[in-house]
Design a protein around this motif. Sequence first.
Motif, PDB file in Angstrom:
ATOM      1  N   GLN A   1       3.035 -23.643 -27.848  1.00 21.16           N
ATOM      2  CA  GLN A   1       3.485 -22.422 -28.514  1.00 21.16           C
ATOM      3  C   GLN A   1       3.655 -22.637 -30.016  1.00 21.16           C
ATOM      4  N   ALA A   2       4.055 -23.838 -30.394  1.00 24.65           N
ATOM      5  CA  ALA A   2       4.166 -24.145 -31.827  1.00 24.65           C
ATOM      6  C   ALA A   2       2.796 -24.123 -32.493  1.00 24.65           C
ATOM      7  N   LEU A   3       1.786 -24.623 -31.783  1.00 19.12           N
ATOM      8  CA  LEU A   3       0.420 -24.572 -32.311  1.00 19.12           C
ATOM      9  C   LEU A   3      -0.034 -23.129 -32.509  1.00 19.12           C
ATOM     10  N   GLN A   4       0.332 -22.264 -31.590  1.00 25.00           N
ATOM     11  CA  GLN A   4      -0.041 -20.857 -31.726  1.00 25.00           C
ATOM     12  C   GLN A   4       0.555 -20.256 -32.991  1.00 25.00           C
ATOM     13  N   LYS A   5       1.752 -20.701 -33.339  1.00 25.83           N
ATOM     14  CA  LYS A   5       2.431 -20.149 -34.515  1.00 25.83           C
ATOM     15  C   LYS A   5       1.816 -20.625 -35.822  1.00 25.83           C
ATOM     16  N   VAL A   6       1.401 -21.888 -35.880  1.00 22.09           N
ATOM     17  CA  VAL A   6       0.891 -22.434 -37.143  1.00 22.09           C
ATOM     18  C   VAL A   6      -0.616 -22.279 -37.299  1.00 22.09           C
ATOM     19  N   ALA A   7      -1.316 -21.909 -36.238  1.00 19.66           N
ATOM     20  CA  ALA A   7      -2.780 -21.895 -36.249  1.00 19.66           C
ATOM     21  C   ALA A   7      -3.384 -20.944 -37.277  1.00 19.66           C
TER      22      ALA A   7
ATOM     23  N   ASN B   1      30.771 -33.098 -24.086  1.00 19.58           N
ATOM     24  CA  ASN B   1      30.614 -34.542 -24.242  1.00 19.58           C
ATOM     25  C   ASN B   1      29.146 -34.853 -24.507  1.00 19.58           C
ATOM     26  N   VAL B   2      28.872 -35.621 -25.561  1.00 24.67           N
ATOM     27  CA  VAL B   2      27.497 -35.967 -25.912  1.00 24.67           C
ATOM     28  C   VAL B   2      27.431 -37.459 -26.232  1.00 24.67           C
ATOM     29  N   VAL B   3      26.406 -38.126 -25.709  1.00 21.11           N
ATOM     30  CA  VAL B   3      26.295 -39.574 -25.895  1.00 21.11           C
ATOM     31  C   VAL B   3      26.048 -39.915 -27.369  1.00 21.11           C
ATOM     32  N   PHE B   4      26.686 -41.001 -27.809  1.00 26.54           N
ATOM     33  CA  PHE B   4      26.534 -41.415 -29.205  1.00 26.54           C
ATOM     34  C   PHE B   4      25.838 -42.762 -29.343  1.00 26.54           C
ATOM     35  N   ASP B   5      25.531 -43.420 -28.214  1.00 32.33           N
ATOM     36  CA  ASP B   5      24.931 -44.759 -28.289  1.00 32.33           C
ATOM     37  C   ASP B   5      23.437 -44.767 -27.997  1.00 32.33           C
ATOM     38  N   GLN B   6      22.808 -43.608 -28.147  1.00 34.22           N
ATOM     39  CA  GLN B   6      21.346 -43.526 -28.094  1.00 34.22           C
ATOM     40  C   GLN B   6      20.870 -43.002 -29.445  1.00 34.22           C
ATOM     41  N   THR B   7      20.032 -43.792 -30.091  1.00 32.40           N
ATOM     42  CA  THR B   7      19.616 -43.505 -31.465  1.00 32.40           C
ATOM     43  C   THR B   7      18.121 -43.233 -31.537  1.00 32.40           C
ATOM     44  N   GLY B   8      17.751 -42.226 -32.306  1.00 35.05           N
ATOM     45  CA  GLY B   8      16.336 -41.891 -32.468  1.00 35.05           C
ATOM     46  C   GLY B   8      16.152 -40.882 -33.577  1.00 35.05           C
ATOM     47  N   THR B   9      15.080 -40.115 -33.479  1.00 41.10           N
ATOM     48  CA  THR B   9      14.817 -39.080 -34.472  1.00 41.10           C
ATOM     49  C   THR B   9      14.278 -37.828 -33.790  1.00 41.10           C
ATOM     50  N   PRO B  10      14.888 -36.673 -34.026  1.00 44.12           N
ATOM     51  CA  PRO B  10      14.362 -35.431 -33.479  1.00 44.12           C
ATOM     52  C   PRO B  10      12.993 -35.108 -34.084  1.00 44.12           C
ATOM     53  N   THR B  11      12.205 -34.355 -33.337  1.00 42.98           N
ATOM     54  CA  THR B  11      10.905 -33.899 -33.823  1.00 42.98           C
ATOM     55  C   THR B  11      10.807 -32.395 -33.614  1.00 42.98           C
ATOM     56  N   TYR B  12      10.660 -31.662 -34.697  1.00 37.20           N
ATOM     57  CA  TYR B  12      10.462 -30.212 -34.614  1.00 37.20           C
ATOM     58  C   TYR B  12       9.004 -29.956 -34.245  1.00 37.20           C
ATOM     59  N   ALA B  13       8.786 -29.246 -33.161  1.00 34.30           N
ATOM     60  CA  ALA B  13       7.425 -29.026 -32.651  1.00 34.30           C
ATOM     61  C   ALA B  13       6.527 -28.350 -33.680  1.00 34.30           C
ATOM     62  N   GLY B  14       7.094 -27.495 -34.522  1.00 32.50           N
ATOM     63  CA  GLY B  14       6.287 -26.842 -35.554  1.00 32.50           C
ATOM     64  C   GLY B  14       5.721 -27.837 -36.549  1.00 32.50           C
TER      65      GLY B  14
END
Length: 288
Positions: A15-21, A176-189
């Motif tokens: 759906q993100a591809l449809q938006k940016v296409a 409650n949200v876990v704080f000991d998992q680290t990464g980077t979010p990715t916006y589909a757009g």
Amino acid sequence: MKNILVTGGNGQLGQALQKVAAAYPQFNLLYTDYQDLDITDADALTAYFAAQQIDACINCAAYTAVDKAEEEEEKAFLLNFQAVLSLAEICAQHNTQLVHISTDYVFSGKQNVPYTEAIETDPQSIYGASKLRGEAAAAGYNPDTIVIRTSWLYSEYAVNFVKRMRELMQEKQELNVVFDQTGTPTYAGDLAKAILDILQYKSENTEAAIGGVYHYSNEGVTSWYDFATTIKEMTNATTSIQPVTSDKYKTAATRPAYSVLNKEKIKTTFGITIPYWRDSLAKCLKNM
């Protein structure tokens, strides 16, 4: 105009591809989902590719129920491996550029520096193992195949962490949200734009050997807890968010404790600029 097949067209990335296409008029994107094209059916793939010229294929289709995969191993491998094998084979036969989407779950999550594409994989879940087999299948038929690993994908569409947090913050006074998992979010757009930029690069540099594995996520590093508190801040929610360790939030599948991806290769190869995760989150929330 080049025809680009998008499998999994109703998912977040599709759906993100449809938006940016619209910004890529040289491409004619053909969106399919399993109702239109079942990629686990080799005969259906053969018929589809015989019916029209497909210049490139972006495979967004995947079995993504991470915990359920622990019980449904056969289903996970059917879509994440066997179907990819068939798709890679048909793309090779038709000289079709394949772009296959993979995941940070192919890594163990046990190191503490950003993962480069060269670091040894070691999936800790059925989902991760099935996606790793899919990577090998995608690249095995054609060295020009582009595999893009991403992490923590979210968007305005489908089910994802950002949408779920917004809903819960409207329903509950405390989370409650876990704080000991680290990464980077990715916006589909952002990922969608990067994929089309790569295909544009390929069309302008036809002799360039660009096949291989690449990493893409937004810039920066965060935890799920900090991600949630940022959503709270940007939406002016009043819910109290409490940090908890992963052992307090049991899941069937093991999550990578650390899954920050090094993006230097994709930036250097294609000249791509990657937005900072907080900026992209603000954009997504505004679009919601």
